[in-house]
Scaffold this motif. Structure first.
Motif: not given
Length: 218
Positions: A133-155
């Motif tokens: 909702x804030x970045x409004x990027x493509x959720x089908x792109x794994x990179x965007x999910x992995x960026x969220x994972x990294x920001x949350x401090x997970x591997x």
């Protein structure tokens, strides 16, 4: 010794009101943190389980789903954006572009709780909502999910392995069935101590009142 309230937060990251409800819940828990311990579990619910790869234009999807005009949808989005800001989420000013399938996000959230802890799950939940909702990027792109994972401090490497396979698919499906079987058909639905249900994006005051009622006499 402080009492503990267990919270099952049934929601989907494709639900803007879930972001509002979560922000309000966080404000309420912060208000009572010296009096109550909270144990928050994020449980899966899919608003659009059959959404194909590539998603659907958000305005098109919402007009079809709710029978509204594009102007009505945009007015609703502006209202939600205002409520989200109050709750601590700065939604993209143009709104999300498309509606996506969220099952992989639920698998990652399950992993965060299982292999890390509930605090990390909460951090990932917030980052996934921000991604949608804030970045409004493509959720089908794994990179965007992995960026969220990294920001949350997970591997992110472990997360990539999960996304490449089908880990936690059965577990997430089982949890989804659990909550639909007890009658949950809209989100957010917030279950307190496995007994009491609050539905919708409740204001912080409603959560505080509910928590105080639960802890009276503790």
């Amino acid at each position: 010794m402080k009492p503990t309230i267990k919270i099952d937060f049934v929601s989907d990251i494709a639900c803007p009101w879930c972001a509002v409800g979560l922000g309000n819940l966080n404000q309420a828990m912060e208000e009572l943190k010296d009096k109550v311990d909270f144990e928050v579990h994020f449980r899966p619910f899919e608003l659009n389980p059959n959404m194909p790869q590539g998603g659907q234009d958000a305005i098109e999807h919402l007009t079809e789903k709710y029978g509204l005009s594009a102007e009505q949808v945009k007015a609703n989005q502006a209202n939600i954006r205002s409520k989200a800001m109050e709750a601590g989420f700065e939604f993209h000013p143009e709104g999300r572009k498309r509606v996506y399938n969220t099952f992989d996000s639920h698998r990652l959230l399950y992993w965060a709780a299982k292999e890390y802890d509930l605090k990390k799950q909460a951090a990932l939940k917030a980052e996934l909502l921000k991604t949608y909702f804030c970045l409004a990027v493509n959720l089908d792109d794994p990179k965007n999910l992995l960026d969220a994972v990294t920001r949350a401090g997970l591997d992110p490497q472990r997360a990539q392995t999960i996304l490449d396979g089908d880990e936690f698919t059965n577990e997430v499906r089982a949890e989804e069935v659990t909550y639909t079987k007890v009658g949950i058909s809209s989100v957010p639905s917030i279950i307190l101590n496995d007994q009491y249900l609050l539905q919708g994006a409740q204001p912080p005051e409603s959560f505080i009142n509910a928590f105080e009622q639960l802890t009276q006499g503790s």
